[in-house]
Motif scaffolding. Structure first.
Motif, PDB file in Angstrom:
ATOM      1  N   TYR A 136       0.839  -1.211   0.000  1.00 57.72           N
ATOM      2  CA  TYR A 136       0.000   0.000   0.000  1.00 57.72           C
ATOM      3  C   TYR A 136       0.871   1.257   0.000  1.00 57.72           C
ATOM      4  CZ  TYR A 136      -3.413   3.516   1.387  1.00 57.72           C
ATOM      5  OH  TYR A 136      -4.192   4.640   1.418  1.00 57.72           O
ATOM      6  N   ILE A 137       1.884   1.281   0.854  1.00 58.65           N
ATOM      7  CA  ILE A 137       2.779   2.441   0.919  1.00 58.65           C
ATOM      8  C   ILE A 137       3.532   2.614  -0.395  1.00 58.65           C
ATOM      9  CG2 ILE A 137       4.829   3.392   2.048  1.00 58.65           C
ATOM     10  CD1 ILE A 137       2.362   3.578   3.791  1.00 58.65           C
ATOM     11  N   ALA A 138       4.072   1.509  -0.926  1.00 52.45           N
ATOM     12  CA  ALA A 138       4.827   1.596  -2.177  1.00 52.45           C
ATOM     13  C   ALA A 138       3.951   2.126  -3.306  1.00 52.45           C
ATOM     14  CB  ALA A 138       5.373   0.212  -2.534  1.00 52.45           C
ATOM     15  N   LYS A 139       2.776   1.573  -3.465  1.00 44.93           N
ATOM     16  CA  LYS A 139       1.878   1.977  -4.547  1.00 44.93           C
ATOM     17  C   LYS A 139       1.528   3.459  -4.442  1.00 44.93           C
ATOM     18  CE  LYS A 139      -3.010   1.461  -5.834  1.00 44.93           C
ATOM     19  NZ  LYS A 139      -2.911   1.584  -7.292  1.00 44.93           N
ATOM     20  N   ASN A 140       1.114   3.903  -3.266  1.00 49.06           N
ATOM     21  CA  ASN A 140       0.567   5.253  -3.140  1.00 49.06           C
ATOM     22  C   ASN A 140       1.638   6.338  -3.181  1.00 49.06           C
ATOM     23  OD1 ASN A 140      -2.523   5.311  -2.665  1.00 49.06           O
ATOM     24  ND2 ASN A 140      -1.810   3.518  -1.561  1.00 49.06           N
ATOM     25  N   ILE A 141       2.815   6.067  -2.663  1.00 47.66           N
ATOM     26  CA  ILE A 141       3.885   7.065  -2.779  1.00 47.66           C
ATOM     27  C   ILE A 141       4.423   7.099  -4.207  1.00 47.66           C
ATOM     28  CG2 ILE A 141       6.243   7.633  -2.090  1.00 47.66           C
ATOM     29  CD1 ILE A 141       5.565   6.918   0.735  1.00 47.66           C
ATOM     30  N   HIS A 186       6.315  -2.239   6.342  1.00 48.83           N
ATOM     31  CA  HIS A 186       6.341  -1.017   5.546  1.00 48.83           C
ATOM     32  C   HIS A 186       7.487  -0.077   5.923  1.00 48.83           C
ATOM     33  CE1 HIS A 186       3.357  -0.816   8.777  1.00 48.83           C
ATOM     34  NE2 HIS A 186       3.478   0.474   8.819  1.00 48.83           N
ATOM     35  N   TYR A 187       8.120  -0.315   7.077  1.00 48.19           N
ATOM     36  CA  TYR A 187       9.319   0.452   7.407  1.00 48.19           C
ATOM     37  C   TYR A 187      10.366   0.262   6.302  1.00 48.19           C
ATOM     38  CZ  TYR A 187      13.489   2.076   9.870  1.00 48.19           C
ATOM     39  OH  TYR A 187      14.637   2.747  10.224  1.00 48.19           O
ATOM     40  N   TYR A 188      10.517  -0.993   5.870  1.00 47.39           N
ATOM     41  CA  TYR A 188      11.541  -1.312   4.884  1.00 47.39           C
ATOM     42  C   TYR A 188      11.228  -0.730   3.511  1.00 47.39           C
ATOM     43  CZ  TYR A 188      12.969  -4.473   8.577  1.00 47.39           C
ATOM     44  OH  TYR A 188      13.369  -4.982   9.791  1.00 47.39           O
ATOM     45  N   VAL A 189       9.958  -0.445   3.252  1.00 46.30           N
ATOM     46  CA  VAL A 189       9.607   0.220   1.995  1.00 46.30           C
ATOM     47  C   VAL A 189      10.177   1.632   1.976  1.00 46.30           C
ATOM     48  CG1 VAL A 189       7.696   1.058   0.570  1.00 46.30           C
ATOM     49  CG2 VAL A 189       7.558  -1.196   1.633  1.00 46.30           C
ATOM     50  N   PHE A 190      10.092   2.323   3.112  1.00 45.13           N
ATOM     51  CA  PHE A 190      10.693   3.659   3.178  1.00 45.13           C
ATOM     52  C   PHE A 190      12.202   3.579   2.973  1.00 45.13           C
ATOM     53  CE2 PHE A 190       6.641   4.679   5.152  1.00 45.13           C
ATOM     54  CZ  PHE A 190       6.390   5.947   4.670  1.00 45.13           C
ATOM     55  N   GLN A 191      12.829   2.515   3.489  1.00 42.80           N
ATOM     56  CA  GLN A 191      14.257   2.332   3.227  1.00 42.80           C
ATOM     57  C   GLN A 191      14.527   2.141   1.740  1.00 42.80           C
ATOM     58  OE1 GLN A 191      15.421  -0.875   6.090  1.00 42.80           O
ATOM     59  NE2 GLN A 191      17.123   0.499   6.524  1.00 42.80           N
ATOM     60  N   MET A 192      13.675   1.370   1.087  1.00 44.61           N
ATOM     61  CA  MET A 192      13.818   1.168  -0.359  1.00 44.61           C
ATOM     62  C   MET A 192      13.671   2.479  -1.109  1.00 44.61           C
ATOM     63  SD  MET A 192      11.590  -2.281  -1.040  1.00 44.61           S
ATOM     64  CE  MET A 192      11.942  -3.846  -0.248  1.00 44.61           C
TER      65      MET A 192
END
Length: 843
Positions: free
Chosen positions: A631-636, A681-687
């Motif tokens: 969800y975080i990856a898609k929307n950002i 989703h923490y790791y998505v922000f790292q990505m």
């Protein structure tokens, strides 16, 4: 009068569909389908032909074809399944000649209804997010349903059915005639003349097939239209009576009182009260801390047995996604990476708690945000404001200084929210929000308020320097558009509050940026006129904000018209956690808001998202799952750099907005648990933080950047929740099994060709987050799902919940490389491609 609400509808096939209805009063109707009605919650009174039944939770009844029926209830939700047998092939449609006696409310042996309830549960589950071939499965369900009905519930009533079949068209025409002519004087004789039938015969039809007399039915129709007219305030009672066919006002009042147990004038006052309350949109009137998931399906879910229902989870579904070749030699479009502008934490005092400080230190090391936003800088817990015996303000900056000092020490600046009201300064100190109270009030003295704001800003400048303070954005309050939460009944009072605060700060330094108070995206998009009124006020009073703040949570807050929905049902709607059905809701909202800003010529184009999440609830079980990563990856990535910030609310599950539960994974909003364990989703922000500064290409499920020599690719396999889950129903979701809202989950096979690569060899590094890697919730379940008893347990869970990292060296042919990979449902994958030069390869 039909004032029930269809909560969710599934058109499953040409011959079958089901819906969830909230029943209050449903006018008489009939259809050329059999209808199974299952009571999800509450009780309902069913009148079918000339019989009446009272059904309660878990009861089921079948309405035969052509049976005129009506439902009424004080508060009830039902599942309605309609099957048009006559539309099936000829071998099956002959069963449309059958009648069935299926009514659990009058049977002592309830076991005979178990196969029907199991089948109903299976139909619902299979159609939550149907596959393309669902028509085949649904046809098999229809066959099984007919087999069960003919085996256990068939009755010999052929003669009566023939009468029904013969009279169905005649009944339909008669009812249509009444509906078109109810305002006129209609008698049984008039009907007989119009249809060339005898009056006694028509009287018999009404009694036998509709269940009430002709005169009773005519009165019901007239009352239904008259009641709608009562919603129009300038229509007199006498006029309404005459308009709707009543012989005089007295007869109208008499039958109205007999049905509604009150006079029409009193009923109208109730509607007026509701109407006035409804002038505010749902956005303005909602209290989102009270929102919860609906559990009406709990009893039906009990009938889902593994040996009965077809398990979709074990099926392998793969979708192949071929992306057009990407030219890696182009310069690309520059990126600003505005997702790093802002992060959020609950309250100012939370920044003084060592666990939160450790989380922020790690967050800054891994990602490096520029600003942080928080509530409660002026709360009494910060010990900022008090008054002496003369009522004069006394200010203490100690705790505030500790907060700001810590933030600056880790390279974070405050995105300064001026809230909430110190109790001693509040005009209404008893009005509070949150589990640990914050005072929601206007100041009792505007002079004292402007004084403390002035002293606060001057103190900041003295301690941190004017240049530093001028780099901090300021704004007043939180969500003033939500009248029942943080807002105020009189908007103008708040507008004046804003103006005085704005001018106080600008008088100290016009270079300090002061933004609008954050409001729901619905409000900015125009669902109500709160922001339009605010903008007009600012233009008139020379206090236009330097930037616009908004919040976004994908909640469906749309209101309903008073003439079509009862006040009680409207109130119930506001208690449920109902999501927008669109998986692109954030993108659609941003586009709509940008369009409004341009069309209305606002004096700024700076739009900050300073509070957003996939849910507004602190108890949304999906918050802990790997769904949140996708969800975080898609929307950002879909909205990358389209706004000035993506202020994810919030860093950790530590909160005072609601009571914290004992469970580790209770569905909190944070990307850390309250004890510092990272969620997926923490790791998505790292990505995201590893993306290059120029965009090569983006599209559904992928985002490709470069920093010159290297290439960074993020792939994600977002799965959207079912329509039923969006409506607020958890269905068969449990604390442990949280992925049931995604019945259509599929593996995504991505084929991505890269062209014009300049080197002969590259190192490819993949960082993978899915249910198996990087999801601490899923690892916790794998370890038994038991409470973590000590620090060693916490550290072990942290160590086994890391993303998978794998590396390989690739030789390039013809300057091209095709990446082929498979992503699990909800998986997010970062692929980094770095050139390997000859010297490195010879080492």
């Amino acid at each position: 009068m039909d004032i029930n609400q269809e909560l969710v509808n599934f058109k499953t096939s040409s011959s079958m569909n089901f819906s969830v209805l909230s029943i209050e009063n449903l006018e008489r109707y009939w259809h050329q389908s059999i209808e199974l009605i299952y009571v999800l919650s509450g009780s309902v009174h069913v009148q079918c032909r000339n019989m009446q039944y009272n059904l309660h939770e878990d009861d089921i009844i079948l309405i035969n074809m052509f049976d005129v029926h009506a439902l009424s209830s004080n508060q009830c939700e039902v599942l309605s399944l309609k099957v048009d047998i006559s539309s099936l092939d000829s071998e099956i449609s002959r069963f449309s000649q059958k009648r069935f006696d299926c009514n659990s409310s009058i049977e002592t042996d309830k076991t005979k209804f178990l196969p029907l309830k199991r089948l109903l549960a299976s139909i619902v589950k299979s159609n939550l997010n149907p596959e393309d071939n669902i028509e085949l499965l649904n046809k098999s369900y229809i066959y099984k349903l007919l087999y069960t009905l003919t085996t256990n519930f068939k009755v010999e009533d052929t003669n009566n059915f023939n009468d029904l079949n013969k009279n169905s068209e005649r009944i339909k025409n008669i009812l249509n005639y009444i509906n078109e002519n109810y305002r006129q004087k209609i008698s049984l004789t008039d009907l007989a003349d119009a249809f060339y039938l005898s009056a006694p015969y028509i009287s018999k039809i009404f009694k036998e097939f509709i269940g009430i007399s002709f005169s009773e039915y005519l009165t019901e129709v007239r009352l239904s239209y008259a009641t709608k007219d009562l919603a129009v305030p300038n229509l007199k009672i006498e006029y309404i009576a005459e308009k709707n066919g009543f012989s005089n006002t007295r007869s109208f009042v008499s039958v109205f009182k007999n049905k509604y147990e009150c006079l029409p004038s009193k009923y109208r006052k109730k509607m007026d009260t509701y109407n006035s309350e409804s002038q505010n949109s749902m956005t303005e009137s909602i209290n989102y801390f009270a929102l919860r998931h609906h559990t009406s399906f709990n009893r039906l879910v009990d009938y889902l047995k593994q040996d009965v229902i077809i398990s979709e989870e074990n099926k392998s579904h793969t979708t192949i996604y071929e992306i057009s070749p990407i030219n890696t030699s182009i310069k690309g479009m520059p990126l600003r990476h505005t997702f790093k502008t802002l992060t959020c934490i609950g309250k100012a005092k939370h920044l003084l708690i060592c666990e939160n400080q450790h989380m922020l230190l790690e967050l800054q090391k891994d990602i490096g945000f520029e600003y942080i936003r928080f509530h409660g800088l002026l709360d009494d817990e910060m010990m900022f404001y008090s008054e002496n015996e003369n009522g004069d303000p006394e200010l203490c900056f100690t705790y505030i200084d500790l907060v700001i000092d810590f933030l600056l020490s880790i390279n974070l600046k405050p995105f300064m929210e001026l809230s909430f009201m110190p109790k001693k300064l509040a005009s209404n100190p008893e009005r509070t929000m949150f589990f640990i109270d914050s005072v929601i009030s206007l100041p009792k003295s505007m002079q004292k308020w402007t004084y403390i704001i002035q002293q606060l800003i001057k103190h900041f400048i003295s301690r941190y320097g004017k240049k530093e303070v001028e780099s901090w954005p300021f704004f007043l309050w939180n969500e003033p558009d939500l009248i029942k939460m943080f807002g105020f009944k009189n908007r103008n009072d708040f507008f004046d509050f804003y103006k005085e605060t704005y001018k106080t700060i600008k008088n100290i330094s016009p270079y300090i940026c002061f933004g609008s108070s954050p409001v729901f995206s619905d409000t900015i998009a125009g669902s109500n006129n709160w922001l339009d009124t605010f903008i007009d006020f600012c233009k008139l009073n020379d206090c236009f904000p330097d930037f616009i703040n908004m919040h976004f949570y994908p909640m469906d807050l749309s209101g309903q018209d008073v003439t079509t929905i009862s006040r009680k049902v409207h109130g119930e709607m506001q208690k449920y956690l109902v999501y927008m059905e669109s998986e692109n809701a954030l993108k659609e909202n941003i586009r709509c808001i940008r369009k409004r800003m341009k069309e209305n010529h606002w004096e700024t184009d700076k739009l900050y998202l300073i509070g957003w999440n996939s849910s507004i609830s602190h108890n949304e079980l999906l918050n802990d799952t790997v769904y949140k990563a996708a969800y975080i990856a898609k929307n950002i990535l879909e909205n990358y750099d389209t706004i000035e910030s993506f202020g994810y609310w919030q860093i950790s599950d530590f909160t005072e907005e609601v009571k914290i539960k004992n469970q580790l994974y209770q569905g909190g909003k944070g990307f850390f648990t309250y004890n510092g364990i990272k969620k997926s989703h923490y790791y998505v922000f790292q990505m995201l933080n590893k993306l290059g500064d120029r965009l090569l290409e983006k599209g559904d499920g992928f985002f490709i950047t470069t920093d010159g020599d290297s290439i960074q690719i993020i792939l994600y396999n977002y799965q959207h929740y079912s329509k039923l889950y969006a409506s607020g129903e958890v269905f068969d979701m449990t604390f442990e099994n949280r992925y049931t809202p995604f019945p259509k989950s599929h593996t995504l096979k991505v084929i991505l060709p890269l062209t014009n690569l300049l080197e002969d060899s590259y190192q490819l590094t993949e960082t993978i987050v899915n249910k198996n890697y990087g999801s601490s919730f899923d690892k916790w379940l794998e370890l038994g799902g038991l409470p973590l008893e000590n620090k060693n347990d916490i550290e072990y869970l942290k160590s086994v919940s890391l993303p998978l990292i794998q590396k390989k060296i690739l030789d390039i042919e013809n300057n091209s490389l095709t990446i082929t990979t498979e992503l699990q449902p909800h998986e997010v994958r970062l692929i980094e491609i770095k050139p390997l030069y000859a010297d490195f390869l010879n080492i």
